[in-house]
Scaffold this motif. Structure first.
Motif, mmCIF file in Angstrom:
data_model
loop_
_atom_site.group_PDB
_atom_site.id
_atom_site.type_symbol
_atom_site.label_atom_id
_atom_site.label_comp_id
_atom_site.label_asym_id
_atom_site.label_seq_id
_atom_site.Cartn_x
_atom_site.Cartn_y
_atom_site.Cartn_z
ATOM 1 N N GLN A 94 85.315 -41.968 68.861
ATOM 2 C CA GLN A 94 84.371 -40.854 69.008
ATOM 3 C C GLN A 94 84.488 -39.834 67.885
ATOM 4 O O GLN A 94 83.528 -39.148 67.558
ATOM 5 C CB GLN A 94 84.595 -40.167 70.363
ATOM 6 N N TYR A 95 85.683 -39.714 67.301
ATOM 7 C CA TYR A 95 85.913 -38.738 66.233
ATOM 8 C C TYR A 95 86.573 -39.418 65.028
ATOM 9 O O TYR A 95 87.729 -39.134 64.695
ATOM 10 C CB TYR A 95 86.792 -37.593 66.738
ATOM 11 N N ILE B 65 87.028 -37.735 77.272
ATOM 12 C CA ILE B 65 88.365 -37.384 76.803
ATOM 13 C C ILE B 65 88.465 -35.873 76.541
ATOM 14 O O ILE B 65 89.295 -35.427 75.740
ATOM 15 C CB ILE B 65 88.746 -38.179 75.533
ATOM 16 N N PHE C 120 89.303 -41.668 71.350
ATOM 17 C CA PHE C 120 89.303 -40.541 70.416
ATOM 18 C C PHE C 120 89.025 -41.025 68.996
ATOM 19 O O PHE C 120 88.222 -40.430 68.268
ATOM 20 C CB PHE C 120 90.650 -39.825 70.459
ATOM 21 N N THR D 23 94.743 -38.153 63.860
ATOM 22 C CA THR D 23 95.650 -37.698 64.907
ATOM 23 C C THR D 23 96.860 -36.986 64.299
ATOM 24 O O THR D 23 97.490 -36.164 64.954
ATOM 25 C CB THR D 23 96.179 -38.873 65.746
ATOM 26 N N ASN E 230 92.577 -43.531 75.968
ATOM 27 C CA ASN E 230 92.092 -42.254 75.444
ATOM 28 C C ASN E 230 92.266 -42.171 73.930
ATOM 29 O O ASN E 230 91.415 -41.619 73.221
ATOM 30 C CB ASN E 230 92.817 -41.091 76.107
#
Length: 225
Positions: A61-62, A223, A58, A67, A54
């Motif tokens: 995808q982003y 996700i 993440f 984070t 995940n």
């Protein structure tokens, strides 16, 4: 400011531009076995197995969202596969990774090689002082970072990197009870010093069809939760 004079240092992911010659089931690859055995302790239901996938999804995808965590990969033994994860990250985020073999170079003044990266990897911070490790914390959440090449003018760029660190210590960052910026993965010893296995994994990272299969799997992984 934004507009025609804005410097855009992100040109998209390389693997988005590659058309595969065959379809690959990633669950049959050695890389799937790597995540299952090293992070999942032999199970795809283990929380670390799901979480690491995940986290990679993440980031893919982003890419414009940090984070804000220091991601720690730890194990007491050497040869468990901690550092091999960087090979996988380089496969997925080709051109947007930076490797440091010690904390000193990451914290150094001439840091231009780290600009516009999504992954900054610091390999083994064993023995780093409290003073050194505390300097990492503000760097993982800052919205902008100053970069400097030797003999050149400082430049300031928006920061999008996530910092990944390996260590053979249980608490390498000398964390305090109130600290919340560290994300800890303790990997297993199920593939301890299995050179044949890691060689096979490395070969898969060189296979573009396998790389694209993993890229597409993570790009479409749900996700939302």
């Amino acid at each position: 400011c934004e507009g025609k004079y804005t410097l855009n240092t992100f040109n998209g992911f390389t693997l988005n531009k590659y058309e595969t010659s065959k379809k690959i089931d990633i669950t049959t690859t050695k890389l799937w076995e790597y995540f299952r055995e090293v992070f999942g302790y032999g199970s795809t239901r283990h929380v670390q197995f799901r979480y690491i996938l995940n986290l990679l999804a993440f980031t893919l995808q982003y890419p414009d969202v940090r984070t804000g965590r220091i991601i720690l990969i730890v194990s007491k033994a050497e040869g468990t596969g901690k550092s091999f994860l960087y090979t996988i990250l380089s496969m997925l985020f080709n051109g947007y990774t930076s490797f440091h073999d010690c904390l000193t170079t990451y914290l150094g003044r001439f840091n231009i090689s780290d600009n516009s990266k999504l992954v900054i990897w610091v390999d083994d911070i064993f023995g780093a002082s409290v003073k050194e490790t505390r300097r990492i914390f503000p760097k993982v959440t800052c919205p902008e970072q100053q970069y400097e090449a030797k003999g050149e003018t400082l430049i300031k760029l928006k920061e999008f990197s996530n910092v990944w660190i390996t260590s053979n210590e249980k608490a390498p960052l000398h964390i305090k009870p109130a600290d919340r910026r560290q994300l800890l993965f303790k990997v297993s010893e199920r593939k301890l010093r299995d050179r044949k296995f890691f060689k096979a994994c490395a070969n898969e990272c060189e296979d573009l069809d396998i790389a694209v299969a993993w890229f597409n799997f993570l790009k479409t992984r749900n996700i939302e939760k």
